[in-house]
Design an enzyme around this catalytic site. Structure first.
Site, PDB file in Angstrom:
ATOM      1  N   ALA A 162      30.145  72.528  63.673  1.00  0.00           N
ATOM      2  CA  ALA A 162      28.715  72.947  62.839  1.00  0.00           C
ATOM      3  C   ALA A 162      29.699  74.000  61.715  1.00  0.00           C
ATOM      4  O   ALA A 162      29.289  74.819  61.837  1.00  0.00           O
ATOM      5  CB  ALA A 162      28.236  73.782  63.463  1.00  0.00           C
TER       6      ALA A 162
ATOM      7  N   GLY B  78      27.760  83.143  60.124  1.00  0.00           N
ATOM      8  CA  GLY B  78      28.156  81.870  60.924  1.00  0.00           C
ATOM      9  C   GLY B  78      27.001  81.325  61.311  1.00  0.00           C
ATOM     10  O   GLY B  78      25.679  81.397  61.025  1.00  0.00           O
ATOM     11  N   ASN B  79      26.485  80.223  62.681  1.00  0.00           N
ATOM     12  CA  ASN B  79      25.804  79.628  62.935  1.00  0.00           C
ATOM     13  C   ASN B  79      25.244  79.266  64.054  1.00  0.00           C
ATOM     14  O   ASN B  79      26.485  80.025  65.190  1.00  0.00           O
ATOM     15  CB  ASN B  79      25.562  78.360  62.656  1.00  0.00           C
ATOM     16  CG  ASN B  79      26.860  77.413  62.819  1.00  0.00           C
ATOM     17  OD1 ASN B  79      27.065  77.208  63.533  1.00  0.00           O
ATOM     18  ND2 ASN B  79      28.099  77.372  61.612  1.00  0.00           N
ATOM     19  N   ARG B  80      24.839  78.771  64.646  1.00  0.00           N
ATOM     20  CA  ARG B  80      24.148  78.978  66.444  1.00  0.00           C
ATOM     21  C   ARG B  80      24.794  77.887  67.121  1.00  0.00           C
ATOM     22  O   ARG B  80      24.293  77.614  68.082  1.00  0.00           O
ATOM     23  CB  ARG B  80      22.965  79.070  66.678  1.00  0.00           C
ATOM     24  CG  ARG B  80      21.530  79.656  65.867  1.00  0.00           C
ATOM     25  CD  ARG B  80      20.439  79.385  66.060  1.00  0.00           C
ATOM     26  NE  ARG B  80      19.484  80.294  65.300  1.00  0.00           N
ATOM     27  CZ  ARG B  80      19.231  81.910  65.385  1.00  0.00           C
ATOM     28  NH1 ARG B  80      19.829  81.927  66.993  1.00  0.00           N
ATOM     29  NH2 ARG B  80      17.953  82.202  64.501  1.00  0.00           N
TER      30      ARG B  80
END
Ligand code: C5P
Length: 415
Positions: free
Chosen positions: A277, A210-212
């Site tokens: 994102a 995943g990402n932030r």
């Protein structure tokens, strides 16, 4: 500017133990810039005093039909001047009285006399709510174009559990903003699709890449579009945030699911804002059991995810807005994406200074090479300004589909 700023809101308050929540609603609307005129029934004053509302709204509070008003016609004046009339909580008695056109309290005369949108927020005992008398009154009021919220389910003051609770203040305020947007916003009748948050690409049943991304920016854009009256579809990756009220939320997890949801909803959209994102790569083989730590080193093979905007490159209908979050060569990369993905506008921002942060600075690049920089500020304010930019830039492709306040109403029989 916020849709409630400068608006005349009549807040009718009925007699209920839920009144303590209405105080907070009056305060929040006032803080957002609305002029809130509170009208209380006799019963309401037994639960909360008029002084409480007066201290928070900085305006007189009306309790008797004649006492606080300067002239005899004033019992209809509030309704005539209102941008919206809201009744919280609307008791079974108030709903019945409105349905029958009764006019023996200030709230009732205000509702009879107003041409503004009316929103009723019921709260009562579950049996009173489910009673056919109440349900038929609600159905009649809705047919006449009044906006009646469904009460929440949960623990009621009487101790029993069921439908009848006053909805949370956030929901009432969100529904009110949507209603004001539909009557005076600039995107009434338009459909806006917003993607938000990041995606999770499964490695095994319990792990993911995943990402932030937090979802803050996309959620703020969805709220801003709702406030302008649009029908908003918010396609959200996993996020810990409460989504804005009165928008349609489609929850997805992976890039592929987001791709499919965008394709389903973009067809008749007027504006697509791809804020999410989206992961660029996913594990080539998701394993169906939890990986064990039997190896010293583990290599996970990755493959490309579908590029959603790229897959829409030939779609002509909606205005397409993309985001470019970069750590270096920001404007050059953004300009390249704008062209390659055939966008109308791209929002360039510094990835480190924006993803997961409460504030953001952005630069808008549009198709004919124009740059506009919006200085660092809260994402909610950036969202409003981004929408303002889009509205100013493409007035011919956006804008209301009818004149403000011209929502057809079945409430009045014209001569
Ligand atoms: O190419 P890049 O991922 O940097 O482009 C960012 C823009 O493209 C964002 O608007 C993002 O939502 C969108 N995007 C997409 N599909 C992907 C990756 C990004 O639509 N797979």
């Amino acid at each position: 500017m916020s849709i409630v700023a400068g608006k005349r809101i009549v807040l009718g308050v009925g007699g209920s133990i839920a009144n303590y929540k209405v105080i907070e609603l009056a305060r929040q609307l006032t803080v957002a810039g609305a002029l809130v005129d509170v009208v209380m029934t006799e019963e309401a004053t037994r639960f909360v005093t008029p002084l409480t509302f007066q201290s928070l709204t900085y305006r007189p509070v009306y309790t008797e039909m004649w006492s606080t008003l300067e002239n005899a016609a004033a019992h209809v004046k509030l309704g005539e001047e209102a941008d919206v009339v809201l009744v919280v909580p609307a008791t079974a008695h108030t709903l019945a009285s409105i349905a029958h056109g009764l006019a023996d309290t200030m709230i009732l005369t205000t509702i009879l006399a107003t041409r503004a949108p009316v929103m009723l927020v019921p709260a009562m005992n579950v049996n009173m709510w489910q009673n056919v008398a109440t349900q038929e009154n609600v159905a009649l009021l809705r047919r006449r174009g009044l906006h009646v919220l469904e009460p929440d389910e949960g623990m009621l003051a009487s101790g029993i559990t069921g439908r009848g609770r006053l909805p949370e203040i956030e929901r009432i305020e969100g529904e009110l903003r949507a209603l004001l947007g539909r009557s005076s916003g600039r995107l009434a009748g338009r459909k806006v699709v917003v993607t938000a948050g990041g995606t999770h690409e499964p490695i095994d049943p319990v792990r993911f890449i995943g990402n932030r991304a937090s979802g803050h920016m996309g959620y703020a854009i969805a709220a801003a579009a709702r406030d302008e009256g649009a029908r908003v579809i918010l396609i959200s990756g996993p996020a810990a945030l409460q989504p804005p009220m009165a928008v349609e939320v489609v929850r997805v997890e992976t890039a592929q699911q987001m791709h499919d949801a965008v394709h389903e909803h973009v067809v008749d959209a007027d504006l697509l804002v791809m804020n999410a994102a989206v992961a660029d790569y996913r594990p080539a083989q998701a394993v169906d059991h939890k990986l064990k730590k039997t190896q010293e080193q583990l290599t996970i093979g990755l493959e490309r995810t579908p590029d959603i905007l790229q897959s829409l490159v030939d779609i002509k209908g909606p205005i397409k807005v993309g985001f470019a979050a970069e750590t270096n060569d920001l404007l050059a990369y953004a300009a390249d994406k704008l062209k390659r993905k055939n966008l109308d506008l791209i929002v360039a921002n510094d990835a480190v200074g924006s993803i997961g942060q409460p504030d953001i600075e952005i630069t808008l690049l549009d198709v004919d090479g124009r740059h506009t920089t919006l200085p660092r500020q809260a994402k909610a304010l950036i969202a409003e300004q981004l929408l303002e930019h889009v509205l100013q830039r493409w007035p011919d492709r956006l804008g209301r589909t009818d004149a403000p306040n011209s929502t057809p109403s079945t409430r009045f029989q014209e001569d």
